[in-house]
Scaffold this motif. Structure first.
Motif, short mmCIF file in Angstrom:
data_model
loop_
_atom_site.label_atom_id
_atom_site.label_comp_id
_atom_site.label_asym_id
_atom_site.label_seq_id
_atom_site.Cartn_x
_atom_site.Cartn_y
_atom_site.Cartn_z
N TRP A 1 0.81 -1.22 0.00
CA TRP A 1 0.00 0.00 0.00
C TRP A 1 0.84 1.27 0.00
O TRP A 1 0.30 2.36 0.03
N ALA A 2 2.16 1.13 -0.07
CA ALA A 2 3.02 2.30 -0.13
C ALA A 2 2.92 2.95 -1.51
O ALA A 2 2.59 2.29 -2.51
N GLN A 3 3.19 4.24 -1.57
CA GLN A 3 3.13 4.96 -2.83
C GLN A 3 4.10 4.33 -3.83
O GLN A 3 5.26 4.07 -3.53
N GLY A 4 3.60 4.08 -5.03
CA GLY A 4 4.43 3.52 -6.08
C GLY A 4 4.56 2.01 -6.05
O GLY A 4 5.24 1.44 -6.90
N ALA A 5 3.91 1.35 -5.09
CA ALA A 5 3.98 -0.11 -5.01
C ALA A 5 3.24 -0.72 -6.19
O ALA A 5 2.26 -0.15 -6.71
N PRO A 6 3.67 -1.89 -6.66
CA PRO A 6 2.97 -2.53 -7.78
C PRO A 6 1.56 -2.94 -7.38
O PRO A 6 1.25 -3.07 -6.19
N GLU A 7 0.72 -3.13 -8.39
CA GLU A 7 -0.66 -3.53 -8.14
C GLU A 7 -0.68 -4.83 -7.34
O GLU A 7 0.12 -5.75 -7.57
N PHE A 8 -1.60 -4.89 -6.38
CA PHE A 8 -1.59 -5.99 -5.41
C PHE A 8 -2.90 -6.78 -5.45
O PHE A 8 -3.99 -6.22 -5.57
N GLY A 9 -2.80 -8.09 -5.34
CA GLY A 9 -3.94 -8.98 -5.18
C GLY A 9 -3.50 -10.20 -4.41
O GLY A 9 -2.30 -10.49 -4.28
N SER A 10 -4.45 -10.95 -3.90
CA SER A 10 -4.10 -12.10 -3.07
C SER A 10 -3.30 -13.15 -3.83
O SER A 10 -2.51 -13.90 -3.24
N ASP A 11 -3.47 -13.22 -5.16
CA ASP A 11 -2.74 -14.22 -5.94
C ASP A 11 -1.23 -13.99 -5.91
O ASP A 11 -0.45 -14.90 -6.19
N SER A 12 -0.81 -12.77 -5.57
CA SER A 12 0.62 -12.47 -5.53
C SER A 12 1.27 -12.90 -4.23
O SER A 12 2.50 -12.86 -4.11
N LEU A 13 0.49 -13.32 -3.25
CA LEU A 13 1.03 -13.65 -1.93
C LEU A 13 1.59 -15.06 -1.90
O LEU A 13 1.04 -15.98 -2.52
N ASP A 14 2.68 -15.21 -1.15
CA ASP A 14 3.27 -16.53 -0.91
C ASP A 14 3.09 -16.83 0.58
O ASP A 14 3.98 -16.59 1.39
N GLN A 15 1.90 -17.30 0.93
CA GLN A 15 1.62 -17.59 2.33
C GLN A 15 1.85 -19.06 2.62
O GLN A 15 1.68 -19.93 1.75
N ARG A 16 2.29 -19.33 3.85
CA ARG A 16 2.67 -20.67 4.26
C ARG A 16 1.91 -21.06 5.52
O ARG A 16 1.31 -20.23 6.20
N ARG A 17 1.99 -22.34 5.85
CA ARG A 17 1.43 -22.80 7.11
C ARG A 17 2.20 -22.18 8.27
O ARG A 17 3.39 -21.85 8.15
N ALA A 18 1.54 -22.00 9.40
CA ALA A 18 2.15 -21.36 10.55
C ALA A 18 3.45 -22.05 10.93
O ALA A 18 3.51 -23.28 11.02
N GLY A 19 4.50 -21.25 11.12
CA GLY A 19 5.80 -21.78 11.47
C GLY A 19 6.68 -22.07 10.30
O GLY A 19 7.84 -22.48 10.48
N GLU A 20 6.19 -21.84 9.06
CA GLU A 20 6.96 -22.18 7.86
C GLU A 20 7.35 -20.96 7.04
O GLU A 20 7.82 -21.10 5.92
N GLY A 21 7.14 -19.76 7.59
CA GLY A 21 7.43 -18.54 6.85
C GLY A 21 8.31 -17.59 7.63
O GLY A 21 9.04 -17.99 8.54
N ASP A 22 8.22 -16.31 7.29
CA ASP A 22 9.09 -15.27 7.85
C ASP A 22 8.61 -14.72 9.18
O ASP A 22 9.38 -14.07 9.89
N VAL A 23 7.35 -14.93 9.52
CA VAL A 23 6.75 -14.23 10.67
C VAL A 23 7.18 -14.91 11.98
O VAL A 23 7.03 -16.13 12.12
N PRO A 24 7.68 -14.13 12.94
CA PRO A 24 8.08 -14.70 14.23
C PRO A 24 6.85 -14.98 15.12
O PRO A 24 6.63 -14.33 16.15
N LEU A 25 6.07 -15.96 14.71
CA LEU A 25 4.81 -16.22 15.38
C LEU A 25 4.99 -16.61 16.84
O LEU A 25 4.27 -16.12 17.72
N ALA A 26 5.93 -17.52 17.10
CA ALA A 26 6.11 -18.00 18.48
C ALA A 26 6.48 -16.85 19.40
O ALA A 26 5.89 -16.69 20.49
N GLU A 27 7.43 -16.03 18.99
CA GLU A 27 7.86 -14.91 19.82
C GLU A 27 6.73 -13.91 20.03
O GLU A 27 6.56 -13.37 21.13
N ALA A 28 5.97 -13.66 18.98
CA ALA A 28 4.87 -12.71 19.09
C ALA A 28 3.79 -13.23 20.04
O ALA A 28 3.27 -12.48 20.88
N LEU A 29 3.45 -14.49 19.92
CA LEU A 29 2.42 -15.05 20.79
C LEU A 29 2.88 -15.05 22.25
O LEU A 29 2.08 -14.78 23.16
#
Length: 274
Positions: free
Chosen positions: A208-236
């Protein structure tokens, strides 16, 4: 701290839910889930309530737009009814907290815009109380583009929001917004009552930043919890008053029911949910 309860945002399985509401809820119940988070519920509260009851599930939280004329999704917009209509439908379903899921990026770029968002939600908190409900806000990444005196627009909003306004932090989108997610969870403290447990490869830039390319859900690379970049355990672990850990996929990597079950296993095996 009492452990959160697991839930799942029904937007994750929007197509399956639309095609077979009862079958979808039964499949979620078979994983051991007890809660869901309703989406697009205002036009069919009786149908959803009956299906929830039949599957033995509850929807303590639900997403509905309260601050805009249309609900944005990555795949299109949905017209929105008056808040009182939303609250009446929510009460019929058994929802206790109605959470606004998206406010347009341009409204987060100025201090006046952030103040307006907070004031509107503060007023709606009073209205919702008359229905026996509370209101909340769910972030994406646009809330972290602007900052004022070193404070992000999101955290400025939090400082202006009535304590009755609940916060649901989407951990994936907060990281996409450049946040130290566990630190943000810790700063929000008891104001944070729900999180979206979402993982994946975080986009290279804020969509959503200015100049960002057009966005849609098909462009996302989402993974099962614990298999991506997000520090889920630490956050929880950083949460102090989280009541609901809500699994969500904007774009499920495979079979959505198997993906939900895998994320639920992550939460259970890690001791993050009751």
């Amino acid at each position: 701290m009492t452990l959160p309860e697991a839930s799942v945002q029904l937007y994750s399985l929007a197509k399956e839910f639309s095609a077979d509401m009862q079958g979808s809820l039964d499949a979620l119940a078979a994983t051991g889930l007890r809660n869901v988070e309703a989406f697009d519920f205002v036009s069919r509260p009786a149908e959803i309530r009956a299906a929830l009851d039949a599957s033995g599930l509850a929807s303590p939280t639900g997403h509905a737009p309260l601050l805009t004329d249309e609900l944005w999704t990555p795949d299109g917009s949905i017209p929105t009814p008056a808040p009182e209509v939303v609250f009446e439908a929510a009460a019929q379903i058994g929802i206790r907290t109605v959470i606004d899921p998206f406010v347009a990026p341009e409204r987060w770029l100025t201090e006046d815009g952030v103040l307006d968002i907070a004031e509107r939600l503060n007023a709606l908190a009073e209205t919702a109380q008359g229905f026996g409900l509370s209101v909340g806000y769910h972030n994406h990444a646009q809330e972290f583009i602007a900052s004022f005196d070193g404070v992000s627009a999101y955290e400025r909003f939090v400082s202006l929001a009535d304590p009755r306004v609940e916060l649901e932090l989407d951990l994936f989108w907060a990281l996409t917004g450049g946040q130290d997610v566990p630190a943000l969870v810790a700063r929000l403290g008891d104001r944070l009552t729900a999180v979206h447990v979402k993982d994946g490869v975080v986009p290279a830039s804020n969509p959503w930043a200015q100049g960002a390319p057009e966005f849609g859900s098909d462009s996302l690379d989402q993974r099962r919890a614990g298999e991506g970049d997000v520090p889920l355990a630490e956050a929880l672990r950083a949460g102090t008053a989280i009541r609901y850990a809500v699994i969500e996929y904007d774009k499920a990597p495979g079979d959505v029911f198997a993906d939900v079950a895998a994320s639920l296993a992550f939460l259970r095996d890690g001791g993050f949910v009751a």
